[in-house]
Design a protein around this motif. Structure first.
Motif, mmCIF file in Angstrom:
data_model
loop_
_atom_site.group_PDB
_atom_site.id
_atom_site.type_symbol
_atom_site.label_atom_id
_atom_site.label_comp_id
_atom_site.label_asym_id
_atom_site.label_seq_id
_atom_site.Cartn_x
_atom_site.Cartn_y
_atom_site.Cartn_z
ATOM 1 N N THR A 108 -3.771 -4.766 -2.304
ATOM 2 C CA THR A 108 -2.548 -4.184 -2.841
ATOM 3 C C THR A 108 -1.300 -4.967 -2.411
ATOM 4 O O THR A 108 -0.223 -4.742 -2.940
ATOM 5 C CB THR A 108 -2.401 -2.712 -2.404
ATOM 6 O OG1 THR A 108 -2.652 -2.641 -1.005
ATOM 7 C CG2 THR A 108 -3.390 -1.823 -3.115
ATOM 8 N N GLY A 109 -1.459 -5.896 -1.470
ATOM 9 C CA GLY A 109 -0.352 -6.763 -1.093
ATOM 10 C C GLY A 109 0.080 -7.632 -2.269
ATOM 11 O O GLY A 109 1.188 -8.156 -2.291
ATOM 12 N N GLN A 110 -0.799 -7.779 -3.252
ATOM 13 C CA GLN A 110 -0.502 -8.589 -4.425
ATOM 14 C C GLN A 110 0.145 -7.763 -5.534
ATOM 15 O O GLN A 110 0.260 -8.228 -6.654
ATOM 16 C CB GLN A 110 -1.811 -9.193 -4.970
ATOM 17 C CG GLN A 110 -2.530 -10.101 -4.001
ATOM 18 C CD GLN A 110 -1.710 -11.330 -3.707
ATOM 19 O OE1 GLN A 110 -1.239 -11.991 -4.619
ATOM 20 N NE2 GLN A 110 -1.518 -11.622 -2.437
ATOM 21 N N LEU B 116 -8.929 8.069 -7.814
ATOM 22 C CA LEU B 116 -7.685 7.306 -7.912
ATOM 23 C C LEU B 116 -6.486 8.186 -8.263
ATOM 24 O O LEU B 116 -5.346 7.796 -8.055
ATOM 25 C CB LEU B 116 -7.827 6.176 -8.939
ATOM 26 C CG LEU B 116 -8.618 4.962 -8.453
ATOM 27 C CD1 LEU B 116 -8.952 4.036 -9.607
ATOM 28 C CD2 LEU B 116 -7.844 4.195 -7.375
ATOM 29 N N VAL B 117 -6.726 9.362 -8.835
ATOM 30 C CA VAL B 117 -5.605 10.252 -9.141
ATOM 31 C C VAL B 117 -5.429 11.345 -8.098
ATOM 32 O O VAL B 117 -4.487 12.115 -8.189
ATOM 33 C CB VAL B 117 -5.712 10.928 -10.515
ATOM 34 C CG1 VAL B 117 -4.861 10.195 -11.502
ATOM 35 C CG2 VAL B 117 -7.118 11.026 -11.023
ATOM 36 N N TYR B 118 -6.321 11.423 -7.145
ATOM 37 C CA TYR B 118 -6.184 12.448 -6.102
ATOM 38 C C TYR B 118 -6.212 11.824 -4.716
ATOM 39 O O TYR B 118 -7.102 12.099 -3.922
ATOM 40 C CB TYR B 118 -7.286 13.505 -6.238
ATOM 41 C CG TYR B 118 -7.085 14.410 -7.425
ATOM 42 C CD1 TYR B 118 -6.343 15.580 -7.307
ATOM 43 C CD2 TYR B 118 -7.610 14.085 -8.667
ATOM 44 C CE1 TYR B 118 -6.138 16.404 -8.397
ATOM 45 C CE2 TYR B 118 -7.407 14.910 -9.768
ATOM 46 C CZ TYR B 118 -6.674 16.066 -9.619
ATOM 47 O OH TYR B 118 -6.464 16.883 -10.695
ATOM 48 N N PRO B 119 -5.225 10.959 -4.433
ATOM 49 C CA PRO B 119 -5.261 10.246 -3.152
ATOM 50 C C PRO B 119 -5.105 11.172 -1.950
ATOM 51 O O PRO B 119 -5.509 10.813 -0.853
ATOM 52 C CB PRO B 119 -4.093 9.264 -3.254
ATOM 53 C CG PRO B 119 -3.183 9.849 -4.259
ATOM 54 C CD PRO B 119 -4.040 10.583 -5.236
ATOM 55 N N LYS B 120 -4.516 12.352 -2.185
ATOM 56 C CA LYS B 120 -4.304 13.274 -1.058
ATOM 57 C C LYS B 120 -5.615 13.932 -0.627
ATOM 58 O O LYS B 120 -5.756 14.392 0.487
ATOM 59 C CB LYS B 120 -3.309 14.373 -1.456
ATOM 60 C CG LYS B 120 -1.925 13.854 -1.773
ATOM 61 C CD LYS B 120 -1.049 13.824 -0.524
ATOM 62 C CE LYS B 120 0.326 13.251 -0.803
ATOM 63 N NZ LYS B 120 0.294 11.899 -1.395
ATOM 64 N N THR C 65 -1.850 7.596 0.346
ATOM 65 C CA THR C 65 -1.072 7.367 -0.861
ATOM 66 C C THR C 65 -1.976 6.720 -1.911
ATOM 67 O O THR C 65 -3.087 6.312 -1.606
ATOM 68 C CB THR C 65 0.070 6.381 -0.590
ATOM 69 O OG1 THR C 65 -0.534 5.136 -0.180
ATOM 70 C CG2 THR C 65 0.988 6.864 0.504
ATOM 71 N N GLU C 66 -1.441 6.606 -3.116
ATOM 72 C CA GLU C 66 -2.216 5.961 -4.169
ATOM 73 C C GLU C 66 -2.585 4.531 -3.776
ATOM 74 O O GLU C 66 -3.698 4.075 -3.973
ATOM 75 C CB GLU C 66 -1.421 5.940 -5.472
ATOM 76 C CG GLU C 66 -1.622 7.195 -6.273
ATOM 77 C CD GLU C 66 -0.385 7.610 -7.042
ATOM 78 O OE1 GLU C 66 0.630 6.885 -6.990
ATOM 79 O OE2 GLU C 66 -0.443 8.667 -7.692
ATOM 80 N N GLY D 156 3.360 3.242 -11.039
ATOM 81 C CA GLY D 156 2.116 2.559 -10.758
ATOM 82 C C GLY D 156 2.336 1.191 -10.181
ATOM 83 O O GLY D 156 3.417 0.874 -9.678
ATOM 84 N N PHE D 157 1.286 0.397 -10.260
ATOM 85 C CA PHE D 157 1.300 -0.918 -9.651
ATOM 86 C C PHE D 157 0.706 -1.906 -10.616
ATOM 87 O O PHE D 157 -0.243 -1.597 -11.319
ATOM 88 C CB PHE D 157 0.454 -0.913 -8.372
ATOM 89 C CG PHE D 157 0.663 0.299 -7.544
ATOM 90 C CD1 PHE D 157 1.806 0.416 -6.766
ATOM 91 C CD2 PHE D 157 -0.239 1.338 -7.570
ATOM 92 C CE1 PHE D 157 2.035 1.558 -6.023
ATOM 93 C CE2 PHE D 157 -0.023 2.486 -6.826
ATOM 94 C CZ PHE D 157 1.112 2.588 -6.044
#
Ligand code: ADP
Ligand code: MG
Length: 600
Positions: A221-223, A180-184, A203-204, A238-239
């Motif tokens: 993630t739409g929410q 989760l911290v290395y999305p690349k 992306t994250e 963040g989200f």
């Protein structure tokens, strides 16, 4: 005759390994972190039998020279720090140089590694710290680590491992914390020849969707709404989930400087920002990434611990809460609130001190951008509508004393104090003011820590029941109970499957009333089910909490002076005595200034 001698390295490493490598998941974490530190852009994880027989991590990172490959397995061998000073500016995941030495002490390790500039790579095979083979080999650039038969020479550890299902869950949980911290970085996770996760670079948000989004269902993630704030102390991105998307099984993650962390206090900041917006027992999902100057957090964290200390914890609490509120407000999520309700929005300290002038949140106010903040709304008398109340920044709901030294709280030893009992609270004087302690919550906290201790030590105190009790269960509860039966034994339950639909209980935790067995088990199963398919340590927290609530002193019972002192003694010996494990306030401090203000 002299009897002291130095332990051989292999033995010393095996002992150290007990600290660092507790289960396949900790081994996976160390290997993947090494790959990331080596700058890999693609990492493959291949697991067999939940890591028992094989844990393999293949990366396309820097690789190692022949000498380095050999050195890497020595204890305290690291390329990441050189001086103590470097500890305060860590930007790599590893730095202790312990992981490989520990892993090779308790497993059969094979490594193939090559640097870009080398024509030939190095193959190395190590069994329980002994190098059994080393030779040049043909291999791609990067490193390929195979850890076979983990704990082959530590039967106790091996036996202590849980079912494959549980260990696999642990592996995945650990894996999520990292990916989760290395999305690349591109990741794959294969278990017993089945691809469980295929995570492309992105992306994250895409990473979160790839892990938690249900295939075919509506976008997870739409929410989400974005959270972003930048101050001198901390930058937060963040989200967070919209309140209406809150569920019982929420995904809640904090990361700091690229590391996963648990932080009950910051969790509380988020929950406070949501207060009044959630229905029933639902929780919002959040993925919050903090960035702070490395010297403002405690780096010397234990490799297996996920709690991290912040220097400016209380400020960050406020900043985080304000940022979450701002996002909820900005995206127009607040109108779903019921504006007719009066004063029902729960705030820390709200009910205790309703008369205190409210500090009104100003979304443009940033305490760190301007140094001379005088104006604004602070201190001005204002009529506060419900809307504004929602934005009120509560006083920090904590005891403002040094968390590390609970002893400085009191002039007198607690044993010499007689706390005054009032209502649900114990009142006692401290050096910082009048302290009110919610005694049931205090008891829950103390018992919780005790049960957590028993769960990790594997032995709790049990009392035998005169007649074994038969507890009937639904089919899914039967499965769930089977999965957590070991943990329950650790806290003192003695239980066995009795039939296809029932368990027989012949012993219970020492503090539990015999007649409460069914309820206690039901509560535990409920709590564990809520966490969903998650890791043992999360289950353990749920079990410990459910049990603590069932065995803590009820409001109907009053404490004797001795019990009260004993309770406070144990409470203040805990490093974090301010909040219950589920984030409720245990202590409130009325400082001399607070009191003086009341008498104005
Ligand atoms: P640490 O990560 O704390 O430095 P480790 O025992 O995990 O300690 O690793 C020791 C050293 O081995 C690292 O500092 C690094 O130089 C090297 N190393 C380990 N894994 C890899 C890898 N996958 N690619 C390149 N180098 C590695
Ligand atoms: Mg490492």
């Amino acid at each position: 005759m002299d009897i002291i001698h130095l332990l051989p390295d292999s033995v010393a490493n095996q002992i150290a390994a007990g600290e660092v490598i507790q289960r396949p998941a900790s081994c996976l974490k160390e290997l993947v972190e090494n790959s990331l530190d080596a700058g890999a852009s693609r990492i493959q994880v291949i697991v067999r039998d939940a890591g028992r027989t094989l844990l393999q991590v293949i990366d396309d990172g820097s690789g190692m020279s022949e000498t380095d490959a050999r050195m890497a397995f020595e204890r305290h061998a690291t390329s990441k720090i050189a001086t103590a000073q470097d500890l305060f500016a860590l930007r790599t995941m590893g730095f202790r140089g312990e992981a490989l030495a520990s892993i090779c002490a308790v497993a059969q390790v094979e490594v193939m590694t090559r640097r870009k500039e080398d024509e030939m790579g190095t193959f190395l095979e190590i069994h329980g710290s002994d190098v059994v083979r080393q030779e040049p080999c043909q291999c791609p650039v990067g490193t390929n680590f195979k850890v076979k038969n983990l704990f082959f020479n530590v039967p106790v550890r091996r036996k202590f491992l849980k079912t494959d299902q549980t260990e696999l869950r642990n592996l995945l949980t650990e894996f999520y914390h990292i990916v989760l911290v290395y999305p690349k970085v591109q990741f794959t996770f294969v278990h017993n020849d089945e691809i469980l996760l295929e995570l492309p670079s992105g992306t994250e948000k895409q990473r979160i969707e790839a892990i938690f989004g249900k295939s075919g269902g509506k976008s997870y993630t739409g929410q989400f709404v974005d959270v972003a704030t930048d101050t001198e102390l901390v930058s937060i991105r963040g989200f967070i989930g919209k309140p209406e998307a809150a569920t019982k099984n929420a995904q809640q993650y904090f990361f700091v400087n690229g590391r996963y962390m648990r932080h009950p206090y910051f969790h509380k900041a988020i929950m406070t920002a949501y207060s009044g917006m959630l229905t029933g027992e639902t929780n919002p999902s959040y993925f919050i990434y903090f960035d702070v100057a490395p010297e403002t957090i405690d780096v010397n964290i234990h490799p297996t611990k996920t709690e991290i200390k912040f220097r400016d914890e209380q400020m960050i609490f406020q900043i985080l809460m304000a940022a979450v509120r701002e996002s909820l407000g900005k995206f127009n999520l607040t109108p779903s609130l019921d504006f007719n309700r009066d004063g029902e929005i729960e705030m820390p300290l709200g009910d205790l001190d309703a008369s205190k002038p409210h500090v009104v949140f100003d979304p443009n106010y940033n305490p760190f951008r301007t140094s001379k903040y005088e104006g604004g709304t602070r201190g001005k008398e204002r009529t506060v509508s419900n809307w504004e109340k929602l934005y009120a920044v509560p006083e920090r709901p904590v005891v403002p004393v040094n968390q590390d030294q609970p002893a400085v709280l009191f002039d007198t030893p607690i044993a010499d104090l007689t706390p005054y009992k009032y209502n649900k609270y114990l009142l006692l004087p401290s050096t910082a003011g009048l302290l009110l302690v919610h005694y049931r919550r205090a008891h829950i906290k103390v018992l919780y820590e005790q049960y957590i201790g028993q769960l990790s030590a594997g032995k709790g105190v049990s009392q035998q029941l005169l007649f074994p009790e038969v507890v009937d269960l639904s089919p899914d509860d039967m499965v769930l109970l089977a999965a957590i039966a070991d943990e329950l034994r650790f806290v003192g339950f003695e239980l066995e499957q009795f039939s296809k639909t029932a368990y027989s209980v012949s012993g219970v935790p020492a503090l539990l009333n015999a007649q409460d067995v069914q309820t206690a088990l039901t509560n535990i199963l409920h709590a564990v089910r809520e966490t969903g398919a998650s890791a043992t340590d999360r289950w353990r927290r749920q079990i410990a909490l459910a049990l603590a609530k069932d065995t803590a002193i009820p409001y109907s019972k009053t404490l004797t002076d001795e019990e009260a002192k004993h309770l406070l003694d144990r409470l203040f010996a805990l490093p974090d005595y301010r909040l219950t494990p589920d984030g409720k306030t245990i202590c409130v401090l009325l400082s001399d200034t607070d009191l003086a203000r009341k008498f104005e």
